[in-house]
Design a protein around this motif. Structure first.
Motif, PDB file in Angstrom:
ATOM      1  N   LEU A   1       2.059   9.555   7.738  1.00  0.00           N
ATOM      2  CA  LEU A   1       0.575  10.043   7.141  1.00  0.00           C
ATOM      3  C   LEU A   1       0.994  11.605   7.163  1.00  0.00           C
ATOM      4  O   LEU A   1       0.146  12.029   6.104  1.00  0.00           O
ATOM      5  CB  LEU A   1      -0.282   9.777   8.371  1.00  0.00           C
ATOM      6  CG  LEU A   1      -0.902   8.060   8.611  1.00  0.00           C
ATOM      7  CD1 LEU A   1      -1.763   8.006   9.635  1.00  0.00           C
ATOM      8  CD2 LEU A   1      -1.795   7.732   7.134  1.00  0.00           C
TER       9      LEU A   1
ATOM     10  N   ARG B   1      -4.204   6.102   0.858  1.00  0.00           N
ATOM     11  CA  ARG B   1      -2.995   5.522   1.782  1.00  0.00           C
ATOM     12  C   ARG B   1      -3.105   4.045   1.835  1.00  0.00           C
ATOM     13  O   ARG B   1      -2.007   3.183   1.827  1.00  0.00           O
ATOM     14  CB  ARG B   1      -2.991   5.783   3.055  1.00  0.00           C
ATOM     15  CG  ARG B   1      -4.289   5.533   4.117  1.00  0.00           C
ATOM     16  CD  ARG B   1      -4.043   6.286   5.300  1.00  0.00           C
ATOM     17  NE  ARG B   1      -5.352   6.176   6.193  1.00  0.00           N
ATOM     18  CZ  ARG B   1      -6.241   6.907   6.148  1.00  0.00           C
ATOM     19  NH1 ARG B   1      -6.451   7.756   5.002  1.00  0.00           N
ATOM     20  NH2 ARG B   1      -7.270   6.601   6.745  1.00  0.00           N
ATOM     21  N   HIS B   2      -4.423   3.419   1.480  1.00  0.00           N
ATOM     22  CA  HIS B   2      -4.572   1.597   1.675  1.00  0.00           C
ATOM     23  C   HIS B   2      -4.699   1.077   0.175  1.00  0.00           C
ATOM     24  O   HIS B   2      -4.616   0.180  -0.001  1.00  0.00           O
ATOM     25  CB  HIS B   2      -5.618   1.451   2.212  1.00  0.00           C
ATOM     26  CG  HIS B   2      -5.740   1.956   3.743  1.00  0.00           C
ATOM     27  ND1 HIS B   2      -4.781   1.681   4.696  1.00  0.00           N
ATOM     28  CD2 HIS B   2      -6.538   2.569   4.495  1.00  0.00           C
ATOM     29  CE1 HIS B   2      -5.032   2.034   5.861  1.00  0.00           C
ATOM     30  NE2 HIS B   2      -6.020   2.619   5.675  1.00  0.00           N
TER      31      HIS B   2
ATOM     32  N   ALA C   1      -2.993  10.946   0.929  1.00  0.00           N
ATOM     33  CA  ALA C   1      -3.425  10.569   2.441  1.00  0.00           C
ATOM     34  C   ALA C   1      -4.459   9.377   2.170  1.00  0.00           C
ATOM     35  O   ALA C   1      -4.793   8.464   2.799  1.00  0.00           O
ATOM     36  CB  ALA C   1      -3.781  11.343   3.673  1.00  0.00           C
TER      37      ALA C   1
ATOM     38  N   LEU D   1       2.382  11.718   3.545  1.00  0.00           N
ATOM     39  CA  LEU D   1       1.144  11.421   2.735  1.00  0.00           C
ATOM     40  C   LEU D   1       0.362  12.670   2.364  1.00  0.00           C
ATOM     41  O   LEU D   1       0.038  13.065   1.268  1.00  0.00           O
ATOM     42  CB  LEU D   1       0.636  10.274   3.158  1.00  0.00           C
ATOM     43  CG  LEU D   1       1.462   8.913   2.766  1.00  0.00           C
ATOM     44  CD1 LEU D   1       0.564   7.844   2.988  1.00  0.00           C
ATOM     45  CD2 LEU D   1       2.049   8.568   1.236  1.00  0.00           C
ATOM     46  N   GLU D   2       0.063  13.280   3.593  1.00  0.00           N
ATOM     47  CA  GLU D   2      -0.960  14.240   3.648  1.00  0.00           C
ATOM     48  C   GLU D   2      -0.420  15.604   2.670  1.00  0.00           C
ATOM     49  O   GLU D   2      -0.994  16.245   1.792  1.00  0.00           O
ATOM     50  CB  GLU D   2      -1.122  14.950   5.133  1.00  0.00           C
ATOM     51  CG  GLU D   2      -2.431  15.692   5.526  1.00  0.00           C
ATOM     52  CD  GLU D   2      -3.414  14.727   5.881  1.00  0.00           C
ATOM     53  OE1 GLU D   2      -4.616  15.085   5.108  1.00  0.00           O
ATOM     54  OE2 GLU D   2      -3.336  13.873   6.711  1.00  0.00           O
TER      55      GLU D   2
ATOM     56  N   LEU E   1       4.929   9.856  -4.279  1.00  0.00           N
ATOM     57  CA  LEU E   1       4.906   8.794  -3.223  1.00  0.00           C
ATOM     58  C   LEU E   1       6.409   8.492  -3.004  1.00  0.00           C
ATOM     59  O   LEU E   1       7.065   8.456  -1.896  1.00  0.00           O
ATOM     60  CB  LEU E   1       4.170   7.602  -3.677  1.00  0.00           C
ATOM     61  CG  LEU E   1       4.454   6.478  -2.743  1.00  0.00           C
ATOM     62  CD1 LEU E   1       4.117   6.699  -1.175  1.00  0.00           C
ATOM     63  CD2 LEU E   1       3.412   5.244  -3.123  1.00  0.00           C
TER      64      LEU E   1
ATOM     65  N   SER F   1       0.934  -1.229  -0.128  1.00  0.00           N
ATOM     66  CA  SER F   1       0.013   0.020   0.005  1.00  0.00           C
ATOM     67  C   SER F   1       0.970   1.486   0.192  1.00  0.00           C
ATOM     68  O   SER F   1       2.139   1.259   0.329  1.00  0.00           O
ATOM     69  CB  SER F   1      -1.073  -0.065   1.228  1.00  0.00           C
ATOM     70  OG  SER F   1      -0.190   0.320   2.354  1.00  0.00           O
ATOM     71  N   VAL F   2       0.354   2.286  -0.333  1.00  0.00           N
ATOM     72  CA  VAL F   2       0.840   3.730  -0.363  1.00  0.00           C
ATOM     73  C   VAL F   2       1.579   3.801   1.211  1.00  0.00           C
ATOM     74  O   VAL F   2       2.725   4.238   1.038  1.00  0.00           O
ATOM     75  CB  VAL F   2      -0.110   4.792  -0.711  1.00  0.00           C
ATOM     76  CG1 VAL F   2       0.366   5.928  -0.443  1.00  0.00           C
ATOM     77  CG2 VAL F   2      -0.393   4.531  -2.216  1.00  0.00           C
ATOM     78  N   LEU F   3       0.770   3.789   2.107  1.00  0.00           N
ATOM     79  CA  LEU F   3       1.295   3.815   3.488  1.00  0.00           C
ATOM     80  C   LEU F   3       2.324   3.111   3.802  1.00  0.00           C
ATOM     81  O   LEU F   3       3.545   3.414   4.296  1.00  0.00           O
ATOM     82  CB  LEU F   3       0.102   3.641   4.633  1.00  0.00           C
ATOM     83  CG  LEU F   3       0.541   4.091   5.984  1.00  0.00           C
ATOM     84  CD1 LEU F   3       1.231   5.237   6.264  1.00  0.00           C
ATOM     85  CD2 LEU F   3      -0.542   3.827   6.815  1.00  0.00           C
TER      86      LEU F   3
END
Ligand code: ATP
Length: 256
Positions: A136, A148-149, A145, A139-140, A163, A97-99
């Motif tokens: 986070l 993120r998933h 954000a 990402l924000e 990213l 995932s992105v996060l």
């Protein structure tokens, strides 16, 4: 100022067999600036990033970080000193995932083994929470954000590039090397990126080295620019100096 530059090469040469990719290069990157490294295809820009990050060892000359030689240090050791980079070709973990992509970079010190996971101390737990919050927040900042998933590979191209930068920042570097971050971005995205780069310099007290073919981004983002051609410096100066330099126009800008 009197402080030593954050990053420098001194009379650095890199040969690949018969090819001289970088020749006798002096590069001085002051702290807390956006520094542009530009030049035509094959000029040696990526090779410079590779010697700064320990991927290649220079054939001769020195490479310094905070005034100390880093020649011979492996890439991970140089990363731990506080040097992060992105690549010309995106290198994300597509299935993660992105996060998760950002979180993987949040662990500069390795904590492995079953016991380590079973007996995580309270301090480690709060550190992990802090890292997650930091990830986070990054990402924000890059407008990611909400995604993120999502798996990294599902992101639009421009978002994948952002990213990558977020992931590099997760290591909390002192210096960030960006290799063609605007490649493949549309004009609006490029202008937004240019502003973000300057914002990163200010907010994180970062030193940024930018390799970029988009002249609008380079001229708009950089305090200082060094122009290389066939591995050698042909000009150094402010964006205005560079735009007016006859050698640069002849070798490079004239065709842009
Ligand atoms: P571009 O803007 O196209 O990315 P660049 O300025 O980043 O170009 P480099 O990729 O550093 O240029 O390449 C400089 C020269 O060194 C080129 O002639 C290239 O072919 C050569 N070169 C780079 N890496 C290697 C390698 N690993 N083996 C052999 N030659 C190499």
């Amino acid at each position: 100022s009197s402080e030593s530059p954050l990053l420098a090469t001194k009379a650095t040469t890199v040969r690949f067999g018969g090819i001289v990719a970088v020749k006798d290069l002096d590069l001085t990157v002051p702290s807390n600036q956006v520094f542009g490294l530009i030049g035509p295809n094959g000029a040696g820009k990526t090779t410079v990033f590779n010697i700064l990050t320990g991927v290649y060892r220079p054939t001769s000359g020195d490479v310094q970080f905070e005034g100390r030689s880093i020649v011979g240090l492996p890439p991970h050791a140089i990363a731990q000193l506080g040097l992060a980079r992105t690549f010309q070709n995106i290198r994300l973990f597509g299935e993660l995932s992105v996060l998760e992509n950002v979180m993987t970079a949040c662990h500069p010190r390795s904590r492995s083994g079953v016991l380590a996971t079973m007996f995580r101390t309270r301090r480690q737990q709060s550190e992990e929470r802090e890292q997650r919050d930091f990830a986070l927040a990054l990402l924000e900042r890059f407008g990611l954000a909400a995604q993120r998933h999502a798996p990294a590979k599902s992101l639009a191209y421009g978002n994948q590039r952002r990213l990558e930068i977020a992931r590099a920042l997760a290591t909390r570097p002192k210096a960030l090397l960006l290799d063609e971050p605007a490649a493949g971005m549309n004009p609006q995205e490029s202008v937004a990126l240019m502003r973000q780069i300057q914002q990163l310099r200010d907010d994180f007290k970062l030193t940024i080295v930018l390799v970029e073919h988009n002249m609008r981004v380079v001229m708009g983002a950089c305090e200082r620019i060094q122009v290389v051609e066939q591995g050698q410096t042909i000009a150094i100066g402010s964006p205005d100096d560079i735009k007016r330099d006859p050698r640069v126009i002849a070798a490079y800008l004239g065709t842009a």
